[in-house]
Design an enzyme around this catalytic site. Structure first.
Site, PDB file in Angstrom:
ATOM      1  N   CYS A   1      -0.752  -2.772   5.837  1.00  0.00           N
ATOM      2  CA  CYS A   1      -0.609  -3.491   4.574  1.00  0.00           C
ATOM      3  C   CYS A   1      -0.975  -4.956   4.730  1.00  0.00           C
ATOM      4  O   CYS A   1      -0.717  -5.571   5.732  1.00  0.00           O
ATOM      5  CB  CYS A   1       0.808  -3.345   4.030  1.00  0.00           C
ATOM      6  SG  CYS A   1       2.026  -4.341   4.883  1.00  0.00           S
TER       7      CYS A   1
ATOM      8  N   CYS B   1       2.261  -8.733  11.283  1.00  0.00           N
ATOM      9  CA  CYS B   1       1.963  -8.242   9.935  1.00  0.00           C
ATOM     10  C   CYS B   1       1.041  -9.167   9.155  1.00  0.00           C
ATOM     11  O   CYS B   1       1.299 -10.358   9.018  1.00  0.00           O
ATOM     12  CB  CYS B   1       3.270  -8.073   9.170  1.00  0.00           C
ATOM     13  SG  CYS B   1       3.014  -7.576   7.476  1.00  0.00           S
TER      14      CYS B   1
ATOM     15  N   CYS C   1       4.547 -12.083   1.670  1.00  0.00           N
ATOM     16  CA  CYS C   1       5.898 -11.773   2.137  1.00  0.00           C
ATOM     17  C   CYS C   1       6.444 -12.980   2.905  1.00  0.00           C
ATOM     18  O   CYS C   1       5.705 -13.662   3.606  1.00  0.00           O
ATOM     19  CB  CYS C   1       5.866 -10.546   3.054  1.00  0.00           C
ATOM     20  SG  CYS C   1       7.516 -10.023   3.586  1.00  0.00           S
TER      21      CYS C   1
ATOM     22  N   CYS D   1       2.060   4.533  -0.855  1.00  0.00           N
ATOM     23  CA  CYS D   1       2.739   3.356  -0.314  1.00  0.00           C
ATOM     24  C   CYS D   1       2.524   2.196  -1.287  1.00  0.00           C
ATOM     25  O   CYS D   1       1.378   1.813  -1.543  1.00  0.00           O
ATOM     26  CB  CYS D   1       2.158   3.044   1.070  1.00  0.00           C
ATOM     27  SG  CYS D   1       2.920   1.616   1.826  1.00  0.00           S
TER      28      CYS D   1
ATOM     29  N   CYS E   1       7.056 -11.342   9.871  1.00  0.00           N
ATOM     30  CA  CYS E   1       6.989 -10.480  11.061  1.00  0.00           C
ATOM     31  C   CYS E   1       5.671 -10.788  11.789  1.00  0.00           C
ATOM     32  O   CYS E   1       4.617 -10.878  11.153  1.00  0.00           O
ATOM     33  CB  CYS E   1       7.046  -9.014  10.660  1.00  0.00           C
ATOM     34  SG  CYS E   1       8.552  -8.592   9.758  1.00  0.00           S
TER      35      CYS E   1
ATOM     36  N   GLU F   1      -1.919  -4.375  -2.773  1.00  0.00           N
ATOM     37  CA  GLU F   1      -2.483  -3.152  -2.206  1.00  0.00           C
ATOM     38  C   GLU F   1      -1.559  -1.958  -2.446  1.00  0.00           C
ATOM     39  O   GLU F   1      -0.333  -2.083  -2.361  1.00  0.00           O
ATOM     40  CB  GLU F   1      -2.648  -3.317  -0.701  1.00  0.00           C
ATOM     41  CG  GLU F   1      -3.582  -4.436  -0.339  1.00  0.00           C
ATOM     42  CD  GLU F   1      -3.676  -4.632   1.162  1.00  0.00           C
ATOM     43  OE1 GLU F   1      -4.422  -5.503   1.574  1.00  0.00           O
ATOM     44  OE2 GLU F   1      -2.999  -3.904   1.912  1.00  0.00           O
TER      45      GLU F   1
HETATM   46  S1  SF4 Z   1       6.292  -6.067   8.042  1.00  0.00           S
HETATM   47 FE1  SF4 Z   1       5.134  -7.524   6.781  1.00  0.00          FE
HETATM   48  S2  SF4 Z   1       5.534  -6.913   4.663  1.00  0.00           S
HETATM   49 FE2  SF4 Z   1       7.095  -5.923   5.963  1.00  0.00          FE
HETATM   50  S3  SF4 Z   1       8.810  -7.371   5.939  1.00  0.00           S
HETATM   51 FE3  SF4 Z   1       7.586  -7.901   7.755  1.00  0.00          FE
HETATM   52  S4  SF4 Z   1       6.170  -9.526   7.022  1.00  0.00           S
HETATM   53 FE4  SF4 Z   1       7.028  -8.496   5.211  1.00  0.00          FE
END
Ligand code: SF4
Length: 378
Positions: free
Chosen positions: A355, A131, A124, A117, A128, A96
């Site tokens: 995202c 996310c 990832c 962005c 987190c 994205e």
């Molecule tokens: S917010 Fe999402 S994309 Fe950013 S580091 Fe944490 S898990 Fe990865």
């Protein structure tokens, strides 16, 4: 998983590496600049449009490089002024790229300031809790060429909407490396991509207009501090004490605040630039007055700017966006101490702007991925 395309993307070449390849092929060095001009300044989409190159050279280029390693799957526009591009890579992975438009007073929407962005990984590994990008884990790193390609795709789109005042300019104002992935976990490719984007022979975007965002990989922050190019740095903090941060950001176990804060100080000392602390406000997780006080102290010591981002609520999930009153109360603690703070009203709320959400939904629709319900991202 590593992906090696049949042909490397032209967008991953520097002036030096392309010159070396051309020399090996018996071509003069000046051709490299001509080719990169076609790519980044004139933004042609086919080899045959590179009309000052001989036909044999165009054939050699087509046999040697991929001109554009990311194709547009679709573009989703929000009711406000945010666009999200879903791009497909050579191995069918989806990434994205988001265009955030900030309208300027007295001029039409076509003259909005544009911040782009970009993503640096497919998925990832940082996990987190809020996310969507991290929900299915890390699939792979992006190559430098794939990172740069996102910005060229944005240019193609924006050039079609608004003719450029000067042909050689990029079609946007700022870049934030805050999309899918942890950029500092894909350090070399990200830095190479930004070097290409920054170069006069590339997209020519000044280092001060490029912000790298990290969840807090301390050794890489220290490494970044030693880089000659002065990119801006943003830290996804999201918790002002270890106890709160650890609940939502596993990276805090390896790099708690006692390690992270000195690394940020070192970066600031070396670059003399104000760092931004990103802080997603999640109701009853990190939006208390105590957290605001802790954040105020950290920001004041670091001379940092704080960007408060109210959580983007998704139906059916436990996370909630605090009320406007609670957001303001939190921000007031920082304002009272004269900490520079922005309370961001999230753009693109209606297009899964956070995202990772659009990618996850599309992969689920395609049957490429079985993932938990879509959550929130930074
Ligand atoms: S917010 Fe999402 S994309 Fe950013 S580091 Fe944490 S898990 Fe990865």
């Amino acid at each position: 998983m590593k992906y090696t395309p049949a042909k490397p993307p032209l967008t991953g070449e520097t002036l030096d590496t392309l010159t070396a390849r051309l020399r090996e092929a018996g071509e003069p060095a000046f051709r490299a600049k001509q080719i990169l001009d076609w790519l980044y300044k004139k933004r042609v989409r086919t080899w045959d449009e590179m009309t000052n190159l001989s036909k044999p050279l165009r054939t050699w280029l087509a046999d040697t490089f991929e001109l554009m390693p990311a194709s547009l799957v679709f573009n989703k526009q929000s009711e406000d002024v945010t666009d999200k591009l879903l791009l497909e890579l050579g191995d069918k992975s989806l990434i994205e790229t988001v265009i955030i438009r900030v309208p300027q007073e007295g001029v039409g929407p076509e003259h909005s300031r544009k911040t782009i962005c970009i993503s640096t990984q497919v998925g990832c590994a940082m996990a987190c809790a809020f996310c969507a990008s991290g929900l299915a884990g890390l699939k792979r790193d992006l190559s430098a060429g794939e990172i740069v390609a996102q910005l060229l795709q944005v240019c193609y789109r924006e050039d079609a909407r608004t003719p450029r005042a000067r042909m050689e300019l990029a079609s946007f104002d700022n870049i934030v490396v805050m999309g899918m992935g942890e950029p500092l976990a894909n350090y070399d490719a990200t830095l190479l991509a930004l070097t290409i984007v920054n170069a006069e022979w590339g997209l020519g975007v000044g280092a001060r207009r490029i912000t790298l965002s990290t969840s807090g990989l301390v050794p890489k922050i220290l490494k970044l501090a030693d880089e000659p190019l002065g990119f801006r740095l943003a830290i996804s903090l999201h918790g002002a004490t270890d106890e709160v941060r650890e609940k939502i950001m596993p990276v805090n176990k390896a790099y708690p605040l006692a390690k992270l804060i000195p690394a940020i100080e070192q970066f600031t000392e070396k670059h003399g630039r104000m760092v931004t602390l990103e802080f997603i406000l999640i109701e009853d997780v990190n939006d208390s007055i105590d957290q605001a006080g802790e954040l105020r102290d950290i920001a004041r010591d670091l001379h940092a700017h704080v960007n408060l981002i109210p959580y983007n609520t998704v139906a059916g999930l436990p996370w909630k966006r605090p009320s406007n009153n609670r957001q303001e109360r939190f921000a007031d603690v920082l304002r009272a101490a004269r900490v520079p703070v922005t309370l961001r009203r999230e753009k693109g709320h209606d297009i899964d702007a956070a995202c990772g959400q659009l990618r996850l939904k599309t992969e689920q629709d395609r049957g490429q991925l079985v993932a938990p319900p879509v959550a929130q991202s930074a």
